[in-house]
Design a protein around this motif. Structure first.
Motif, PDB file in Angstrom:
ATOM      1  N   SER A  18       1.042  -1.187  -0.351  1.00  0.00           N
ATOM      2  CA  SER A  18      -0.064  -0.329   0.035  1.00  0.00           C
ATOM      3  C   SER A  18       1.198   0.879   0.279  1.00  0.00           C
ATOM      4  CB  SER A  18      -1.085  -0.474   1.056  1.00  0.00           C
ATOM      5  OG  SER A  18      -0.095   0.598   2.002  1.00  0.00           O
ATOM      6  N   THR A  19       0.765   2.433  -0.128  1.00  0.00           N
ATOM      7  CA  THR A  19       0.869   3.445  -0.171  1.00  0.00           C
ATOM      8  C   THR A  19       0.539   3.960   1.425  1.00  0.00           C
ATOM      9  OG1 THR A  19       1.078   3.815  -2.449  1.00  0.00           O
ATOM     10  CG2 THR A  19       1.155   5.826  -1.282  1.00  0.00           C
ATOM     11  N   THR A  20       1.791   5.084   1.845  1.00  0.00           N
ATOM     12  CA  THR A  20       1.209   6.210   2.845  1.00  0.00           C
ATOM     13  C   THR A  20       1.776   7.123   2.851  1.00  0.00           C
ATOM     14  OG1 THR A  20       1.521   5.743   5.252  1.00  0.00           O
ATOM     15  CG2 THR A  20       2.812   5.294   4.745  1.00  0.00           C
ATOM     16  N   GLY A  21       1.421   8.339   3.913  1.00  0.00           N
ATOM     17  CA  GLY A  21       2.295   8.909   3.298  1.00  0.00           C
ATOM     18  C   GLY A  21       1.887  10.296   2.775  1.00  0.00           C
ATOM     19  N   GLN A  22       2.975  11.162   1.900  1.00  0.00           N
ATOM     20  CA  GLN A  22       3.035  11.316   0.243  1.00  0.00           C
ATOM     21  C   GLN A  22       3.340  10.201  -0.382  1.00  0.00           C
ATOM     22  OE1 GLN A  22       4.103  14.989   1.241  1.00  0.00           O
ATOM     23  NE2 GLN A  22       2.038  16.263   2.151  1.00  0.00           N
ATOM     24  N   GLY A  23       3.036   9.174  -0.957  1.00  0.00           N
ATOM     25  CA  GLY A  23       3.436   8.849  -2.057  1.00  0.00           C
ATOM     26  C   GLY A  23       4.294   7.935  -0.930  1.00  0.00           C
ATOM     27  N   LEU A  53      -1.749  -0.625  -3.623  1.00  0.00           N
ATOM     28  CA  LEU A  53      -3.135  -0.196  -2.998  1.00  0.00           C
ATOM     29  C   LEU A  53      -2.767   1.569  -2.839  1.00  0.00           C
ATOM     30  CD1 LEU A  53      -2.888  -3.217  -0.544  1.00  0.00           C
ATOM     31  CD2 LEU A  53      -4.661  -3.142  -2.218  1.00  0.00           C
ATOM     32  N   GLY A  54      -3.698   1.927  -3.221  1.00  0.00           N
ATOM     33  CA  GLY A  54      -3.410   3.139  -3.192  1.00  0.00           C
ATOM     34  C   GLY A  54      -4.979   4.054  -2.803  1.00  0.00           C
ATOM     35  N   ASP A  55      -4.787   5.619  -2.892  1.00  0.00           N
ATOM     36  CA  ASP A  55      -6.466   5.859  -3.415  1.00  0.00           C
ATOM     37  C   ASP A  55      -6.354   7.183  -3.920  1.00  0.00           C
ATOM     38  OD1 ASP A  55      -8.150   7.909  -1.801  1.00  0.00           O
ATOM     39  OD2 ASP A  55      -8.366   6.943  -0.324  1.00  0.00           O
ATOM     40  N   TYR A  58      -5.237  11.143  -2.982  1.00  0.00           N
ATOM     41  CA  TYR A  58      -4.150  11.545  -2.898  1.00  0.00           C
ATOM     42  C   TYR A  58      -3.342  11.951  -3.934  1.00  0.00           C
ATOM     43  CZ  TYR A  58      -4.654  10.223   1.727  1.00  0.00           C
ATOM     44  OH  TYR A  58      -4.901   9.233   3.180  1.00  0.00           O
ATOM     45  N   HIS A  60       0.266  11.563  -4.853  1.00  0.00           N
ATOM     46  CA  HIS A  60       0.747  10.507  -5.442  1.00  0.00           C
ATOM     47  C   HIS A  60       0.046   9.112  -5.600  1.00  0.00           C
ATOM     48  CE1 HIS A  60       4.291  13.312  -5.336  1.00  0.00           C
ATOM     49  NE2 HIS A  60       3.730  13.764  -4.365  1.00  0.00           N
ATOM     50  N   PHE A  61      -0.620   9.161  -6.185  1.00  0.00           N
ATOM     51  CA  PHE A  61      -1.767   7.708  -5.989  1.00  0.00           C
ATOM     52  C   PHE A  61      -0.711   6.227  -6.480  1.00  0.00           C
ATOM     53  CE2 PHE A  61      -4.427   4.615  -8.960  1.00  0.00           C
ATOM     54  CZ  PHE A  61      -4.630   4.671  -7.933  1.00  0.00           C
ATOM     55  N   CYS A  62      -0.859   5.469  -5.480  1.00  0.00           N
ATOM     56  CA  CYS A  62       0.180   4.853  -5.761  1.00  0.00           C
ATOM     57  C   CYS A  62       1.819   4.257  -5.897  1.00  0.00           C
ATOM     58  CB  CYS A  62      -0.511   3.582  -6.715  1.00  0.00           C
ATOM     59  SG  CYS A  62      -2.062   2.749  -6.490  1.00  0.00           S
ATOM     60  N   ALA A  88      -8.442   2.464  -3.760  1.00  0.00           N
ATOM     61  CA  ALA A  88      -9.531   2.038  -3.095  1.00  0.00           C
ATOM     62  C   ALA A  88     -11.090   2.809  -2.603  1.00  0.00           C
ATOM     63  CB  ALA A  88      -8.619   2.425  -0.880  1.00  0.00           C
TER      64      ALA A  88
HETATM   65  C1  LIG Z   1      -1.917   8.373   5.903  1.00  0.00           C
HETATM   66  C2  LIG Z   1      -2.260   8.212   4.905  1.00  0.00           C
HETATM   67  C3  LIG Z   1      -1.073   8.292   3.924  1.00  0.00           C
HETATM   68  C4  LIG Z   1      -2.119   7.772   2.315  1.00  0.00           C
HETATM   69  N1  LIG Z   1      -1.117   7.770   1.578  1.00  0.00           N
HETATM   70  C5  LIG Z   1      -1.941   7.628   0.071  1.00  0.00           C
HETATM   71  C6  LIG Z   1      -0.861   7.960  -0.405  1.00  0.00           C
HETATM   72  O1  LIG Z   1       0.397   9.151  -1.353  1.00  0.00           O
HETATM   73  N2  LIG Z   1      -1.090   7.283  -2.012  1.00  0.00           N
HETATM   74  C7  LIG Z   1      -2.463   6.807  -2.464  1.00  0.00           C
HETATM   75  O2  LIG Z   1      -1.820   6.945  -3.015  1.00  0.00           O
HETATM   76  N3  LIG Z   1      -2.148   6.555  -1.227  1.00  0.00           N
HETATM   77  C8  LIG Z   1      -3.093   6.780  -0.157  1.00  0.00           C
HETATM   78  N4  LIG Z   1      -3.069   5.924   0.934  1.00  0.00           N
HETATM   79  C9  LIG Z   1      -4.146   5.210   0.695  1.00  0.00           C
HETATM   80  C10 LIG Z   1      -3.474   3.778   1.198  1.00  0.00           C
HETATM   81  O3  LIG Z   1      -2.545   3.472   0.667  1.00  0.00           O
HETATM   82  C11 LIG Z   1      -5.176   2.886   1.109  1.00  0.00           C
HETATM   83  O4  LIG Z   1      -6.034   2.845   1.725  1.00  0.00           O
HETATM   84  C12 LIG Z   1      -4.951   1.339   1.312  1.00  0.00           C
HETATM   85  O5  LIG Z   1      -6.219   0.369   0.566  1.00  0.00           O
HETATM   86  C13 LIG Z   1      -4.187   1.129   2.329  1.00  0.00           C
HETATM   87  O6  LIG Z   1      -3.916  -0.178   2.811  1.00  0.00           O
HETATM   88  P1  LIG Z   1      -3.632  -0.931   3.988  1.00  0.00           P
HETATM   89  O7  LIG Z   1      -5.115  -0.617   4.767  1.00  0.00           O
HETATM   90  O8  LIG Z   1      -3.594  -2.347   3.856  1.00  0.00           O
HETATM   91  O9  LIG Z   1      -2.542  -0.045   5.151  1.00  0.00           O
HETATM   92  C14 LIG Z   1      -3.052   6.712   2.564  1.00  0.00           C
HETATM   93  C15 LIG Z   1      -3.553   6.312   3.880  1.00  0.00           C
HETATM   94  C16 LIG Z   1      -2.743   6.956   4.332  1.00  0.00           C
HETATM   95  C17 LIG Z   1      -4.251   6.494   6.184  1.00  0.00           C
END
Ligand SMILES: Cc1cc2nc3c(=O)[nH]c(=O)nc-3n(C[C@H](O)[C@H](O)[C@H](O)COP(=O)(O)O)c2cc1C
Length: 112
Positions: A18-23, A53-55, A58, A60-62, A88
């Motif tokens: 998955s992706t967190t923070g800013q990409g 996985l991403g959203d 955001y 920086h998608f994925c 997501a």
């Molecule tokens: C704090 C936070 C930051 C995130 N940043 C991004 C991002 O920069 N790019 C993106 O595509 N998705 C981002 N996401 C979305 C997650 O990657 C997405 O919801 C993913 O399905 C989560 O999978 P997981 O619950 O298995 O970790 C973010 C989610 C959270 C909670």
């Protein structure tokens, strides 16, 4: 970790992140990414797939999956199939997309 990864350097690896923070890469996989970047070397015999996985709300998608794909390309590895990006916002149950994708990917692996 890197030593486990290197055991597969002439085989297939499927990266799922998955992706967190800013990409950014999640803490669970970031150390592997850094170790590969710093010590992984050239891995031309490695073949791999990526499920990202991403959203899309955001910027920086994925981004994490894309970073991993770019790193493995730099290392000379060969991607099998396309990067799977799961949004997501559109797909609350990632298995709905990932399960058929993995079956298709396994078919590509078997075809060699
Ligand atoms: C704090 C936070 C930051 C995130 N940043 C991004 C991002 O920069 N790019 C993106 O595509 N998705 C981002 N996401 C979305 C997650 O990657 C997405 O919801 C993913 O399905 C989560 O999978 P997981 O619950 O298995 O970790 C973010 C989610 C959270 C909670």
């Amino acid at each position: 970790d890197l030593s486990s990864w290197l055991a597969y350097r002439e085989q297939y690896v499927l990266v799922v992140t998955s992706t967190t923070g800013q990409g950014d890469l999640p803490d669970s996989i970031a150390p592997l990414f850094v170790a590969l970047r710093e010590k992984g070397g050239h891995q031309p015999a490695l073949r791999y797939g990526v499920i990202a996985l991403g959203d899309s709300s955001y910027t920086h998608f994925c981004g994490a999956g894309q970073q991993f794909d770019a790193l493995l390309q730099e290392m000379g590895a060969q991607r099998v199939g396309d990067l799977l990006q799961i949004d997501a916002t559109e797909c609350p149950e990632p298995e709905v997309l990932s399960c058929p994708w993995v079956e298709q990917w396994a078919g590509l692996v078997e075809a060699g």
